[in-house]
Design a protein around this motif. Structure first.
Motif, PDB file in Angstrom:
ATOM      1  N   ARG A 164     -44.657 -35.870 -18.001  1.00 15.50           N
ATOM      2  CA  ARG A 164     -45.634 -36.744 -18.023  1.00 15.50           C
ATOM      3  C   ARG A 164     -45.299 -36.422 -16.550  1.00 15.50           C
ATOM      4  N   TYR A 165     -44.405 -36.487 -16.130  1.00 12.27           N
ATOM      5  CA  TYR A 165     -44.131 -36.839 -14.261  1.00 12.27           C
ATOM      6  C   TYR A 165     -44.058 -35.165 -13.530  1.00 12.27           C
ATOM      7  N   TYR A 166     -44.003 -34.942 -12.275  1.00  8.54           N
ATOM      8  CA  TYR A 166     -44.517 -34.029 -11.944  1.00  8.54           C
ATOM      9  C   TYR A 166     -44.258 -34.294 -10.441  1.00  8.54           C
ATOM     10  N   ILE A 167     -43.573 -33.470  -9.826  1.00 13.23           N
ATOM     11  CA  ILE A 167     -42.448 -33.804  -8.249  1.00 13.23           C
ATOM     12  C   ILE A 167     -42.270 -32.411  -7.593  1.00 13.23           C
ATOM     13  N   VAL A 168     -42.422 -32.815  -6.466  1.00 13.63           N
ATOM     14  CA  VAL A 168     -42.469 -32.098  -5.859  1.00 13.63           C
ATOM     15  C   VAL A 168     -42.013 -32.100  -4.279  1.00 13.63           C
ATOM     16  N   TYR A 169     -41.583 -31.142  -4.074  1.00 16.24           N
ATOM     17  CA  TYR A 169     -40.941 -31.663  -2.471  1.00 16.24           C
ATOM     18  C   TYR A 169     -41.460 -29.782  -1.549  1.00 16.24           C
ATOM     19  N   ALA A 170     -42.085 -29.937  -0.356  1.00 10.87           N
ATOM     20  CA  ALA A 170     -43.243 -29.350   0.333  1.00 10.87           C
ATOM     21  C   ALA A 170     -42.357 -29.447   1.908  1.00 10.87           C
TER      22      ALA A 170
END
Length: 178
Positions: A164-170
């Motif tokens: 359900r959730y997607y997290i990104v470090y960019a």
């Protein structure tokens, strides 16, 4: 603190991911008004400033004028009509963004009582990845998690194993032309 705060699973995963990539000595501009998670970040030693409720589709001045080293955007980009323009306006070198993912078995969220509480975008992971790439960001890490609910039925069953959730470090791509 987050264990007693709703929604505790999302906050727990988000805090662990943030700790993995962002030090407490780095200043943060958190997109969106002050909220329970910005309070958690502050209680964990982070220096956090929030935007003040301005329409980020129309007004990028706080983002452009910020000297924060990191921008965080937790479950806000799905509410924007033009996240592309917001991402292009960021001057910070680091970004942590999370979104609720589009679920094939559920329609886009739309509040019946609050005209602002609705999702214009319900991203799939590849769509957010592409948006970040097109706006000059390189994804360094990513994570997904489920959000089970304590109800009976087909949808609650699907939520047991559908992320359900997607997290990104960019990080900002060096020499990217804005």
């Amino acid at each position: 603190m987050y264990e007693k705060t709703f929604p505790n699973k999302r906050f727990k995963h988000t805090l662990e991911f943030l700790r993995k990539h962002i030090g407490t000595t780095e200043s943060i501009l958190d997109l969106g008004v002050k909220n329970p998670f910005s309070d958690i970040m502050i209680s964990e030693g982070y220096s956090v400033e929030n935007t003040t409720g301005e329409d980020l589709d129309e007004d990028h001045s706080t983002i452009k004028n910020s000297s924060a080293e990191v921008i965080t955007a937790f479950e806000i980009f799905e509410h924007l009509l033009s996240p592309y323009e917001v991402l292009k306006s960021i001057k910070a070198e680091k970004l942590v963004i999370s979104i609720p993912m589009r679920l094939w078995f559920a329609s886009a969220y739309r509040s019946k009582t609050d005209k602002w509480d609705r999702h214009y975008h319900e991203f799939e992971d590849w769509q957010l990845d592409w948006l970040l790439e097109k706006t000059g960001w390189q994804i360094m890490d990513r994570q997904k998690w489920t959000n089970p609910v304590k109800k009976f039925g087909i949808r609650p069953l699907l939520r047991q194993f559908t992320p359900r959730y997607y997290i990104v470090y960019a990080e900002r791509v060096k020499n990217f032309k804005n």
